[in-house]
Design an enzyme around this catalytic site. Structure first.
Site, short mmCIF file in Angstrom:
data_model
loop_
_atom_site.label_atom_id
_atom_site.label_comp_id
_atom_site.label_asym_id
_atom_site.label_seq_id
_atom_site.Cartn_x
_atom_site.Cartn_y
_atom_site.Cartn_z
N LYS A 53 0.68 -1.00 0.04
CA LYS A 53 0.05 -0.25 0.06
C LYS A 53 0.81 1.27 0.00
O LYS A 53 0.58 2.36 -0.89
CB LYS A 53 -0.95 0.00 1.10
CG LYS A 53 -2.01 -1.13 1.17
CD LYS A 53 -2.82 -1.26 2.45
CE LYS A 53 -3.91 -2.52 2.19
NZ LYS A 53 -4.52 -2.85 3.47
N GLN A 97 -4.61 -1.61 9.89
CA GLN A 97 -4.55 -2.63 9.05
C GLN A 97 -5.05 -3.83 10.20
O GLN A 97 -4.71 -3.81 11.27
CB GLN A 97 -3.06 -2.89 8.85
CG GLN A 97 -2.93 -4.38 8.06
CD GLN A 97 -3.67 -4.28 6.73
OE1 GLN A 97 -3.63 -3.42 6.02
NE2 GLN A 97 -4.16 -5.39 6.27
N ASP A 120 -10.81 3.05 4.75
CA ASP A 120 -11.19 1.63 4.35
C ASP A 120 -12.88 1.47 4.44
O ASP A 120 -13.47 0.52 4.01
CB ASP A 120 -11.03 0.64 5.46
CG ASP A 120 -9.64 0.10 5.19
OD1 ASP A 120 -9.36 -0.25 4.02
OD2 ASP A 120 -9.06 -0.19 6.06
N1 GUN Z 1 -7.02 -6.75 6.49
C1 GUN Z 1 -7.44 -7.53 5.23
N2 GUN Z 1 -8.04 -6.90 4.28
C2 GUN Z 1 -8.05 -5.37 4.89
C3 GUN Z 1 -8.46 -4.32 4.32
O1 GUN Z 1 -8.97 -4.12 3.18
N3 GUN Z 1 -8.13 -3.09 5.19
C4 GUN Z 1 -7.73 -3.16 6.43
N4 GUN Z 1 -7.59 -2.12 7.06
N5 GUN Z 1 -7.00 -4.51 6.98
C5 GUN Z 1 -7.43 -5.45 6.09
#
Ligand code: GUN
Length: 308
Positions: A53, A97, A120
């Site tokens: 990311k 995350q 998110d």
């Molecule tokens: N863990 C697995 N997928 C995601 C996501 O799309 N966002 C976040 N913050 N954590 C994750």
């Protein structure tokens, strides 16, 4: 028959290229889009996701800030980190995350993120916006899947869509988004009776259960579109041989690395029966990052010009 490969890498690149002029315009107005990433502890998979990311932010000219507290952090300390990002006027998007360590109150962490910085789309305010089909940041993985299906001109209106998995991150928002596209949606999960029968009815099958190769040929209607959200690392050689007996290059990669990725759908079944399908890797994964970037840019535009 071999179905069309839905190329998530290509679509992700397309989405990112379209974001570039918007990012440039924001930077020209001294509003460099900024994403704050919180990674708690040292979960190796999360570290890889977060690294990708941040790398994508760098490639696009999005600024990233990161906080990497230890896995032993107390809930209150994590909430303080989130609140600091909330009150930083330069931060447009915040991402915590998942998964979080057991001692941390994950719900409190989601609630602590300012809904106007919710990269998110997990805050209940934005979940409500999704339910009501109002504007707001959307969870990245299902939003990326919808975007990809549209770009491949796959019709959803009136189609029977079956979503396997009911997580807050993928299954639930996916079902809502498909409903808003006028599909007829069924949600299946670990307690569903006759899962194969339900899946076989699907014109579009989206699988997000986190169970390696759960979905076999018996679950797929010939000609269905299959989207495999699963990302499971397998290390068992006999399992790899069974799943990839048709794919010499994958078996060679397994021999070299001692592991390989498999989705929630048996690869051969999907390739043979589906009219179109997402490969693993290279299907859904890259779309999630592209949509995170898109959410961040959109939030920055809204911070620059509220109500625009
Ligand atoms: N863990 C697995 N997928 C995601 C996501 O799309 N966002 C976040 N913050 N954590 C994750």
């Amino acid at each position: 028959m071999s179905g069309t490969v839905l190329d998530g890498r290509r679509i992700s690149q397309e989405i990112q290229q379209e974001l570039r002029p918007r990012i440039e315009a924001l930077r020209a107005k001294s509003r460099t889009p900024t994403l704050a990433v919180v990674l708690v502890g040292d979960n190796p998979a999360s570290q890889i996701y977060v690294r990708n990311k941040i790398k994508t932010c760098q490639e696009l000219g999005i600024r990233s800030l990161s906080a990497t507290p230890p896995g032993s952090i107390a809930s209150e300390e994590l909430l303080d980190i989130i609140r600091n990002f909330n009150s930083d006027p330069e931060v447009d998007g915040i991402l915590v995350q998942a998964p979080l360590p057991k001692q941390v109150d994950a719900e409190a962490a989601v609630l602590a993120v300012d809904p106007s910085k919710d990269a998110d789309g997990f805050h209940p305010c934005n979940v409500g916006n999704l339910v009501a089909n109002r504007l707001g940041p959307r969870p990245c993985t299902p939003a990326g899947i919808i975007e990809m299906l549209k770009r491949y001109a796959i019709r959803l209106a009136g189609k029977r869509a079956v979503v396997v998995g009911r997580s807050d991150i993928v299954g639930k928002p996916m079902a809502l988004m498909l409903m808003h596209e006028n599909a007829t949606v069924t949600i299946c999960h670990s307690r569903t009776e006759n899962l194969a029968e339900e899946c076989r009815r699907a014109d579009l099958l989206v699988v997000a259960m986190g169970k390696p190769a759960l979905i076999t040929s018996n679950y797929i209607k010939p000609g269905a579109v299959v989207v495999d959200v699963g990302m499971n690392r397998i290390t068992d050689e006999s399992e790899a041989r069974r799943l990839f007996s048709h794919d010499a290059s994958r078996l060679a990669a397994f021999a070299k690395n001692g592991s390989t990725l498999v989705g929630d759908v048996e690869p051969f079944a999907m390739e043979e029966l589906a009219s179109a399908y997402t490969p693993v890797p290279g299907g859904v994964g890259p779309l999630t990052i592209a949509m995170l970037m898109a959410n961040t840019v959109k939030l920055a535009e809204q911070h620059l010009c509220p109500g625009c």
